[in-house]
Design a protein around this motif. Structure first.
Motif, PDB file in Angstrom:
ATOM      1  N   VAL A 160     -31.320  43.056  10.020  1.00 38.58           N
ATOM      2  CA  VAL A 160     -30.178  43.838   9.545  1.00 38.58           C
ATOM      3  C   VAL A 160     -30.575  44.496   8.228  1.00 38.58           C
ATOM      4  O   VAL A 160     -31.074  43.820   7.317  1.00 38.58           O
ATOM      5  N   LEU A 161     -30.377  45.802   8.142  1.00 45.29           N
ATOM      6  CA  LEU A 161     -30.613  46.527   6.896  1.00 45.29           C
ATOM      7  C   LEU A 161     -29.276  46.756   6.207  1.00 45.29           C
ATOM      8  O   LEU A 161     -28.312  47.197   6.837  1.00 45.29           O
ATOM      9  N   HIS A 211     -19.201  43.983   0.231  1.00 47.84           N
ATOM     10  CA  HIS A 211     -18.666  44.609   1.439  1.00 47.84           C
ATOM     11  C   HIS A 211     -19.691  44.588   2.573  1.00 47.84           C
ATOM     12  O   HIS A 211     -19.425  44.080   3.666  1.00 47.84           O
ATOM     13  N   HIS A 212     -20.868  45.136   2.331  1.00 48.18           N
ATOM     14  CA  HIS A 212     -21.821  45.340   3.426  1.00 48.18           C
ATOM     15  C   HIS A 212     -22.565  44.057   3.817  1.00 48.18           C
ATOM     16  O   HIS A 212     -22.896  43.871   4.995  1.00 48.18           O
ATOM     17  N   LEU A 213     -22.837  43.177   2.862  1.00 49.24           N
ATOM     18  CA  LEU A 213     -23.397  41.869   3.238  1.00 49.24           C
ATOM     19  C   LEU A 213     -22.369  41.051   4.007  1.00 49.24           C
ATOM     20  O   LEU A 213     -22.722  40.257   4.885  1.00 49.24           O
ATOM     21  N   GLY A 258     -31.333  46.847   0.344  1.00 47.28           N
ATOM     22  CA  GLY A 258     -31.973  47.821  -0.519  1.00 47.28           C
ATOM     23  C   GLY A 258     -30.971  48.598  -1.344  1.00 47.28           C
ATOM     24  O   GLY A 258     -29.981  49.103  -0.812  1.00 47.28           O
ATOM     25  N   GLN A 259     -31.213  48.673  -2.625  1.00 42.53           N
ATOM     26  CA  GLN A 259     -30.437  49.546  -3.503  1.00 42.53           C
ATOM     27  C   GLN A 259     -31.314  50.730  -3.865  1.00 42.53           C
ATOM     28  O   GLN A 259     -32.399  50.566  -4.436  1.00 42.53           O
ATOM     29  N   LEU A 260     -30.870  51.924  -3.487  1.00 42.53           N
ATOM     30  CA  LEU A 260     -31.643  53.156  -3.682  1.00 42.53           C
ATOM     31  C   LEU A 260     -33.012  53.070  -3.011  1.00 42.53           C
ATOM     32  O   LEU A 260     -34.024  53.453  -3.583  1.00 42.53           O
ATOM     33  N   ASP A 288     -35.385  54.220   2.917  1.00 41.28           N
ATOM     34  CA  ASP A 288     -35.380  53.855   4.334  1.00 41.28           C
ATOM     35  C   ASP A 288     -34.179  52.996   4.726  1.00 41.28           C
ATOM     36  O   ASP A 288     -34.076  52.575   5.881  1.00 41.28           O
ATOM     37  N   ILE A 289     -33.267  52.754   3.770  1.00 46.09           N
ATOM     38  CA  ILE A 289     -32.104  51.910   4.059  1.00 46.09           C
ATOM     39  C   ILE A 289     -30.836  52.663   3.664  1.00 46.09           C
ATOM     40  O   ILE A 289     -30.495  52.741   2.477  1.00 46.09           O
ATOM     41  N   PRO A 290     -30.103  53.219   4.604  1.00 44.95           N
ATOM     42  CA  PRO A 290     -28.876  53.946   4.271  1.00 44.95           C
ATOM     43  C   PRO A 290     -27.762  53.009   3.824  1.00 44.95           C
ATOM     44  O   PRO A 290     -27.736  51.826   4.203  1.00 44.95           O
TER      45      PRO A 290
END
Length: 425
Positions: A182-183, A245-247, A297-299, A302-304
Motif C-alpha cells: 500500500v502506498l 486520514h490516509h494511514l 511518502g511525503q513529497l 512516485d507516491i500520490p
C-alpha cells in the motif's frame, strides 16, 4: 447497522462490553435531540459545529480558551436560534448534567485528557483526529471509553465517504488479488515560515490553559492556533494530519484495525529549527506480520496523495473525490453481493449521533482511531530518531530500543497528570 464481519472483529473487545451500555434518558428528550457541549470552535471546530447544528442538535455550551474564537462559535449557534452558555475551562462544561456528548476540536496535545475526562463525566465523545499525541495516551483513551461505557467517534471522516468505503470493501474482498503493498502519500508541510520573536499573549487568549499539559514555552503567534501542528509539543505535522486520514484508510483496507505494523524504517528531512520541527519530506516503510508493506511518502514523486492498494491482480487508488483502478472493471462490481461487508456510514456526524442512541460502536471507534494514530506516531518516531524500530502491536511496546520506548508516552506539565481524574465541582 453492524455487519457480520464487523461483529466478528468486535469480538476482540467482548470483555469490555460484558455489561450492556446504558442509554441516558436525556438522549430521548424533546424532539429526540441530542444535547452537545462543544470544545474548540476554530479551524475544523467551526465545520464540526455547523454540521451538528444542521443535524438538529441542541448546543448547551461552547468552550474555547480564545474569547474571539468562542464568540465566533456562539454566533454560529445564534444563527440557528440557539444561545448556549460559554466557557473558558472545559471542565466546567463537562460538569453540566444536561450535556449528552462533547465535540473536541482542539490542538492534539489536549485530545487525551479532554476525552478521558469527558468519558469519566458520563459524556459520549466526538474527538478530532489524530486521536492522541502519544501512543500510550491513545490506550488510556480506549480504556476510559470502555470503562465508562462511552461511545467515542474519531473525526476520521473519510471512513464515511463512499469512495474510501468502496475501495476498502473491494480490497478486503480480493478484487485486486492478494494484497502486496500500500502506498500512502502526504502533502507538503504548510508552516507559516520563520517564528520571529516571542511576544506577549493577547488578552483574549488564556495561554496557560491553551498549553495545558504541554511544556511551558514563551508565547509565539506562529506556534498557536492552526500553527500548533508544526511543533512536537502539540502535534506531529503532516504525518499526524493527513497521515491520520490516509494511514487510517490503509489500515481499513488491510483489515488491521485491531493491530499494527511489526517494524518501521525510513528517512526524513526537516526545516530549520526556527521554522518547524516536523518532517518536510519522508519515506517510511511499515512492515506488517502478513508481509504486506505500507510505503508512506511525503513529497515523493512516485507516491500520490491518498492511498494506493497494490495486489497481484491489479491496483486501486483512492483519495478525496477520486477512485480509480488500472483495471476499471474492478470498480464495477456489485458491492452488495460481496461476502465481506464493511461498516457503512454515509454521514460521519450522523453516525455518531445514531450510535449515541443505539450504543453501537461508530465507524471510527476509539480503538480504531488509536490504532491509526499509533501508525502515525511510529513513523514520526523513526523520522526523529533516524533509525528503524520494531513494534509489538499486541503488547503495544517497542522491542529492544529503550530510547524509542521512552517516546511511547509523554510527560505532562504540572498540575496536569496522566491519572488525573475528572472531578465535579
Amino acid at each position: 447497522m453492524t455487519s457480520p464481519s464487523r461483529r466478528t472483529f468486535l469480538k476482540t473487545a467482548a470483555a469490555a462490553f460484558a455489561a450492556p451500555y446504558i442509554v441516558p434518558a436525556r438522549c430521548f428528550g424533546a424532539n429526540d435531540r441530542v444535547t452537545l457541549g462543544v470544545i474548540g470552535t476554530r479551524n475544523q471546530g467551526a465545520p464540526n459545529l455547523k454540521k451538528f447544528l444542521a443535524l438538529g442538535c441542541n448546543v448547551a455550551g461552547v468552550c474555547d480558551v480564545d474569547a474571539d474564537v468562542r464568540a465566533a462559535g456562539l454566533k454560529l449557534c445564534a444563527e440557528k436560534g440557539q444561545t448556549p452558555e460559554q466557557y473558558g475551562d472545559y471542565r466546567k462544561l463537562l460538569d453540566r448534567k444536561d450535556v449528552d456528548a462533547v465535540i473536541i476540536t482542539t490542538p492534539d496535545h489536549w485530545h487525551a485528557l479532554m476525552t478521558i475526562h469527558a468519558c469519566q463525566a458520563g459524556k459520549d465523545v466526538y474527538c478530532e483526529k489524530p486521536l492522541s499525541l502519544a501512543i500510550a495516551e491513545g490506550r488510556r483513551m480506549v480504556n476510559a471509553a470502555r470503562d465508562n461505557k462511552r461511545v467515542v467517534q474519531t473525526g476520521s471522516q473519510q471512513r464515511s465517504d463512499e469512495e474510501f468505503w468502496k475501495a476498502c470493501t473491494l480490497v478486503r474482498n480480493g478484487a485486486i488479488g492478494k494484497l502486496q503493498k500500500v502506498l500512502v502519500g502526504l502533502p507538503k508541510s504548510n508552516h507559516p515560515g520563520e517564528l520571529g520573536p516571542d511576544g506577549t499573549p493577547p488578552a483574549i487568549l488564556d495561554y496557560d490553559m491553551w498549553l495545558g499539559p504541554a511544556p511551558l514555552r514563551p508565547y509565539n503567534e506562529k506556534r498557536v492556533h492552526y500553527n500548533f501542528r508544526f511543533w512536537w509539543d502539540y502535534s506531529g505535522g503532516q504525518l499526524t494530519n493527513f497521515g491520520a486520514h490516509h494511514l487510517d484508510i490503509a489500515q481499513w483496507g488491510m483489515g488491521t484495525d485491531d493491530t499494527g505494523p511489526v517494524a518501521v524504517d525510513g528517512t526524513a528531512t526537516f526545516a530549520p529549527p526556527n521554522v518547524s520541527e516536523v518532517t518536510e519530506t519522508c519515506r517510511l516503510t511499515y512492515t506488517y506480520a502478513s508481509g504486506v508493506q505500507v510505503i508512506l511518502g511525503q513529497l515523493q514523486k512516485d507516491i500520490p496523495v491518498g492511498a494506493t492498494f497494490i495486489g497481484d491482480k491489479g491496483t486501486i487508488f483512492v483519495t478525496r473525490g477520486k477512485l480509480t483502478s488500472d483495471h476499471p472493471e474492478i470498480l464495477e462490481q456489485d458491492l452488495a453481493a460481496l461476502p465481506i461487508q464493511l461498516y457503512r456510514s454515509k454521514n460521519h456526524h450522523q453516525d455518531f449521533l445514531d450510535c449515541i442512541k443505539s450504543r453501537e460502536q461508530p465507524v471510527a471507534d476509539v480503538e480504531i482511531g488509536h490504532r491509526s494514530a499509533t501508525v502515525c506516531h511510529l513513523g514520526n518516531m523513526v523520522a526523529r530518531l533516524g533509525h528503524g524500530v520494531k513494534w509489538d502491536p499486541q503488547a503495544e511496546q517497542i522491542v529492544g530500543d529503550s530510547t524509542a520506548a521512552a517516546m511511547v508516552d509523554r510527560a505532562y506539565r504540572a498540575p496536569w497528570t496522566h491519572d488525573m481524574a475528572f472531578q465535579r465541582t
